[in-house]
Design a protein around this motif. Structure first.
Motif, short mmCIF file in Angstrom:
data_model
loop_
_atom_site.label_atom_id
_atom_site.label_comp_id
_atom_site.label_asym_id
_atom_site.label_seq_id
_atom_site.Cartn_x
_atom_site.Cartn_y
_atom_site.Cartn_z
N SER A 48 0.79 -1.24 0.00
CA SER A 48 0.00 0.00 0.00
C SER A 48 0.83 1.29 0.00
N ILE A 49 2.14 1.19 0.19
CA ILE A 49 2.89 2.44 0.37
C ILE A 49 3.36 3.05 -0.95
N SER A 50 3.68 4.31 -0.85
CA SER A 50 4.10 5.09 -2.02
C SER A 50 5.59 4.91 -2.30
N LYS A 51 6.00 5.45 -3.43
CA LYS A 51 7.41 5.42 -3.82
C LYS A 51 8.26 6.14 -2.77
N ASN A 80 6.86 -4.65 -4.97
CA ASN A 80 6.54 -3.27 -4.62
C ASN A 80 7.61 -2.29 -5.05
N ALA A 81 8.83 -2.75 -5.16
CA ALA A 81 9.87 -1.90 -5.75
C ALA A 81 9.51 -1.62 -7.20
N LYS A 82 9.08 -2.66 -7.90
CA LYS A 82 8.68 -2.51 -9.30
C LYS A 82 7.42 -1.63 -9.40
N ARG A 83 6.44 -1.90 -8.55
CA ARG A 83 5.18 -1.15 -8.57
C ARG A 83 5.41 0.34 -8.37
N THR A 84 6.28 0.69 -7.43
CA THR A 84 6.51 2.10 -7.11
C THR A 84 7.55 2.75 -8.02
N GLY A 85 8.36 1.92 -8.66
CA GLY A 85 9.41 2.46 -9.50
C GLY A 85 10.62 2.93 -8.71
N PHE A 86 10.70 2.53 -7.45
CA PHE A 86 11.85 2.92 -6.63
C PHE A 86 12.90 1.82 -6.67
N ASN A 87 14.11 2.20 -7.01
CA ASN A 87 15.20 1.23 -7.10
C ASN A 87 15.78 0.96 -5.71
N CYS A 88 15.35 -0.15 -5.15
CA CYS A 88 15.91 -0.56 -3.85
C CYS A 88 16.53 -1.94 -4.01
N SER A 89 17.14 -2.17 -5.18
CA SER A 89 17.73 -3.48 -5.48
C SER A 89 18.84 -3.85 -4.51
#
Length: 99
Positions: A48-51, A80-89
């Motif tokens: 449920s959280i945002s980028k 959720n990294a993919k969903r938000t588009g945030f790179n936390c690889s």
């Protein structure tokens, strides 16, 4: 899960000085304390959280992975990294190492 407290911690984290290691560690520990109680609730929260929010929460991915020992949690983190588009690889790789 205390979503209100998590939101307060995220807001506080956004406002602290990046060099304030004590405050950052305290916030991370409090986030971990909340997120480490129930795996299903944690995964629902991540869904449920945002980028912007995931950019802060990912700092505790490795600790959560170590605690829960769950492949499903790793998959949730990746989704959720993919969903938000945030790179936390990097955070997700560290989480994988904790399995």
């Amino acid at each position: 899960m205390n979503i209100k407290k998590l939101e307060e911690l995220l807001e506080e984290n956004k406002q602290i000085d990046i060099n304030d290691d004590y405050a950052q560690e305290r916030i991370w520990q409090e986030m971990y304390d909340i997120l480490s109680v129930d795996l299903n609730e944690t995964m629902q929260y991540l869904d449920s959280i945002s980028k912007e929010d995931i950019s802060y929460v990912c700092s505790v991915f490795d600790d959560l992975s170590k605690h829960f020992q769950s492949k499903e949690l790793i998959e949730c983190m990746e989704k959720n990294a993919k969903r938000t588009g945030f790179n936390c690889s990097v955070d997700i790789e560290c989480a994988k190492e904790m399995l």
